[in-house]
Every structure is written in structure tokens, then in C-alpha cells.
Design a protein around this motif. Structure first.
Motif, PDB file in Angstrom:
ATOM      1  N   CYS A   1       0.844  -1.192   0.000  1.00 49.39           N
ATOM      2  CA  CYS A   1       0.000   0.000   0.000  1.00 49.39           C
ATOM      3  C   CYS A   1       0.874   1.236   0.000  1.00 49.39           C
ATOM      4  CB  CYS A   1      -0.963   0.016   1.196  1.00 49.39           C
ATOM      5  SG  CYS A   1      -0.226   0.470   2.770  1.00 49.39           S
ATOM      6  N   GLY A   2       0.291   2.341  -0.435  1.00 48.70           N
ATOM      7  CA  GLY A   2       1.026   3.598  -0.489  1.00 48.70           C
ATOM      8  C   GLY A   2       0.726   4.365  -1.757  1.00 48.70           C
ATOM      9  N   PRO A   3       1.095   5.639  -1.798  1.00 46.99           N
ATOM     10  CA  PRO A   3       0.791   6.487  -2.952  1.00 46.99           C
ATOM     11  C   PRO A   3       1.485   6.060  -4.239  1.00 46.99           C
ATOM     12  CG  PRO A   3       2.267   7.619  -1.414  1.00 46.99           C
ATOM     13  CD  PRO A   3       1.794   6.389  -0.718  1.00 46.99           C
ATOM     14  N   GLY A   4       2.575   5.302  -4.132  1.00 50.29           N
ATOM     15  CA  GLY A   4       3.264   4.844  -5.337  1.00 50.29           C
ATOM     16  C   GLY A   4       2.423   3.931  -6.194  1.00 50.29           C
ATOM     17  N   LEU A   5       1.371   3.360  -5.612  1.00 50.20           N
ATOM     18  CA  LEU A   5       0.472   2.487  -6.371  1.00 50.20           C
ATOM     19  C   LEU A   5      -0.658   3.261  -7.027  1.00 50.20           C
ATOM     20  CD1 LEU A   5       0.372  -0.311  -3.686  1.00 50.20           C
ATOM     21  CD2 LEU A   5       1.240  -0.606  -6.016  1.00 50.20           C
ATOM     22  N   TRP A   6      -0.740   4.539  -6.736  1.00 49.74           N
ATOM     23  CA  TRP A   6      -1.814   5.386  -7.267  1.00 49.74           C
ATOM     24  C   TRP A   6      -1.213   6.670  -7.852  1.00 49.74           C
ATOM     25  CZ3 TRP A   6      -6.625   3.112  -6.573  1.00 49.74           C
ATOM     26  CH2 TRP A   6      -6.692   2.081  -5.625  1.00 49.74           C
ATOM     27  N   PRO A   7      -0.364   6.555  -8.883  1.00 47.80           N
ATOM     28  CA  PRO A   7       0.335   7.747  -9.380  1.00 47.80           C
ATOM     29  C   PRO A   7      -0.545   8.695 -10.189  1.00 47.80           C
ATOM     30  CG  PRO A   7       0.859   5.856 -10.741  1.00 47.80           C
ATOM     31  CD  PRO A   7       0.035   5.343  -9.600  1.00 47.80           C
ATOM     32  N   ALA A   8      -1.678   8.230 -10.678  1.00 48.06           N
ATOM     33  CA  ALA A   8      -2.560   9.072 -11.495  1.00 48.06           C
ATOM     34  C   ALA A   8      -3.995   8.612 -11.313  1.00 48.06           C
ATOM     35  CB  ALA A   8      -2.161   9.004 -12.978  1.00 48.06           C
ATOM     36  N   ARG A   9      -4.923   9.513 -11.602  1.00 45.95           N
ATOM     37  CA  ARG A   9      -6.336   9.197 -11.395  1.00 45.95           C
ATOM     38  C   ARG A   9      -6.833   8.078 -12.291  1.00 45.95           C
ATOM     39  NH1 ARG A   9      -9.402  15.079 -10.624  1.00 45.95           N
ATOM     40  NH2 ARG A   9      -8.272  15.691  -8.707  1.00 45.95           N
ATOM     41  N   TYR A  10      -6.207   7.920 -13.443  1.00 46.66           N
ATOM     42  CA  TYR A  10      -6.696   6.894 -14.367  1.00 46.66           C
ATOM     43  C   TYR A  10      -6.240   5.487 -13.968  1.00 46.66           C
ATOM     44  CZ  TYR A  10      -2.007   7.025 -16.452  1.00 46.66           C
ATOM     45  OH  TYR A  10      -0.649   6.976 -16.653  1.00 46.66           O
TER      46      TYR A  10
END
Length: 252
Positions: free
Chosen positions: A123-132
Motif C-alpha cells: 500500500c502507499g501512494p506509489g500504487l496510485w500515481p494518477a487518477r486513471y
């Protein structure tokens, strides 16, 4: 500890014991770090930046993305194996470049089978780099795992897991599941009585100064000024030559 073993919500424990909610959270954190300290991969967890607890300096840099774990269940025993050669960015690469299916619980992302593991999880922001970027694949094989169903339910109840604490919660799930037919209280008591490693031997004056600096942020302005003055005095004391050593040299 009994209420923690019974999996009572922290808010309910605080009300039952008539202590502050923050105190209960701190106690639960101590238990979870004791669980991690007795894990087979504890050394690798500490190398990945997990803080062992009081007596150790905080890791630098702080964890932004949780380590990647491979999960496998064999004969009713769950194994949450830290994979130091993989990072959150690798999971994203596997998804975008090799179509590895992924799903999520909040910021926690888990995958379709990878090598011998039923799933990879981090988990972490690195798994969600962009809204798409979406992690919303359905019917992943790991959904049939009793352990993962158990862990998913607990993670969903937490309503948000910081990346730095995710390994603590996952190792707690592993222990609870593997000890589901045992009394958890003596197991936790034994873990709390075991040694927690001290990874380094930092200068005690510097540790005290760092702890004092961190405590200032939560104080009122008046008390903050008083603590800043104390911090300045501590820094001055740290820089002062050792008086005992000087006297000995003079006598020699």
C-alpha cells in the motif's frame, strides 16, 4: 491485553478502561511491534524501515510506500513473506506492462497470483500515481483464500492504513489467523516479554533532543516556548566538554 486479544475496538477499550483513546492506540502499537519482533522475517522488516519501537531512533527516510509481501496459505497456515527485491512501483509495472490483475481495499493493493504466491500486497501512494490508474479487477483467485478473506475484513474495518503501519497490521492478521484455535493471551504475553532488538546505539543526548523536538509540535504556544528553551539548554549541555574528563586530565 485481554481486550486486544479479544479484538475489541480501541474506542470501546478506552471507554471500558476509562483511559484516553491515544493511550490505547499506543498500547496496541506496542503489542503489534512485539509481534513483528518475533516474526521469522523481523530482520528484513527492520531493514525495510519498520521502527522496532522505543530505544531505537526513527528510521530515515520515513516509509512512504509499504514493503511488498507475498501471501500463501498452506494447510491452513498463512505465510506473509516480505519480498525485499520488490517494491510498490514493481507492482504497478507488472500491472501496466504485463496485465497483472489487481484489486484494492482503500490504499491497500493486492494482485493475482505471482510465482508461488497467491497474491502480492502493498500500500502507499506509489500504487496510485494518477487518477486513471484503477485497481478494480474482479474475482482474483486469492479471494477464495480463507486467510485473505479474514485479512480483508480486518483491513476494511480499519478504514485507512498508513503505509508505515501496514506491515504491523498484516503480521497481526497472520498471527491471529494462525492462532485461531489457541488462546491468544499467553502468546501475546510471551511476545511482550521477549527482547526487541536495538538496531543502533545512538547518542543518548541526541535521542533526547530529537524526542523533545517531536513533542513540541503538539503543545500549546506557551508550553512550546518553555520546551524550546529546554531544548536549547540541552543542546548547550551536549556541546559542553566533559567536566569529569577535564578534571582527570588536569590532575594528570
Amino acid at each position: 491485553m485481554k481486550l486486544f486479544a479479544l479484538d475489541i475496538a480501541p474506542a470501546s477499550i478506552a471507554a471500558e478502561m476509562e483511559v484516553s483513546y491515544a493511550t490505547i492506540l499506543k498500547a496496541a502499537d506496542t503489542v503489534r511491534r512485539a509481534i513483528v519482533a518475533q516474526a521469522l522475517d523481523a530482520g528484513r522488516l527492520y531493514d525495510a524501515g519498520i521502527w522496532p519501537g522505543p530505544g531505537n531512533s526513527l528510521p530515515t527516510p520515513l516509509i512512504i510506500n509499504a514493503p511488498v509481501f507475498g501471501i500463501i496459505e498452506l494447510g491452513g497456515v498463512a505465510i506473509c513473506d516480505l519480498l525485499p527485491d520488490l517494491h510498490a512501483e514493481n507492482l504497478l509495472h507488472f500491472k501496466l506492462s504485463f496485465c497483472l490483475k489487481t484489486a484494492s481495499i482503500g490504499q491497500v493493493v493486492y494482485t493475482a497470483p505471482y510465482k508461488r504466491y497467491q497474491t502480492l500486497v502493498s500500500c502507499g501512494p506509489g500504487l496510485w500515481p494518477a487518477r486513471y490508474i484503477k485497481h478494480a479487477d474482479k474475482r482474483l483467485p486469492v479471494e477464495a483464500s480463507p486467510f485473505w478473506s479474514f485479512a480483508k475484513h480486518r483491513l476494511r474495518q480499519m478504514r485507512g492504513v498508513p503505509a508505515s503501519h501496514f506491515p504491523l497490521y498484516l503480521k497481526e492478521c497472520e498471527l491471529r489467523y494462525n492462532s485461531r484455535e489457541q488462546d491468544l493471551i499467553p502468546i501475546l504475553a510471551q511476545m511482550l516479554c521477549m527482547f526487541v532488538p536495538r538496531l543502533s546505539q545512538p547518542d543518548e543526548k541526541k535521542v533526547a533532543a530529537n524526542e523533545l523536538a517531536q513533542s513540541v509540535d503538539g503543545l500549546s504556544p506557551r508550553r512550546r516556548v518553555k520546551n524550546v528553551k529546554s531544548q536549547d539548554a540541552l543542546a548547550a549541555f551536549s556541546a559542553r566538554p566533559n567536566a569529569v574528563q577535564g578534571a582527570g586530565d588536569k590532575g594528570a
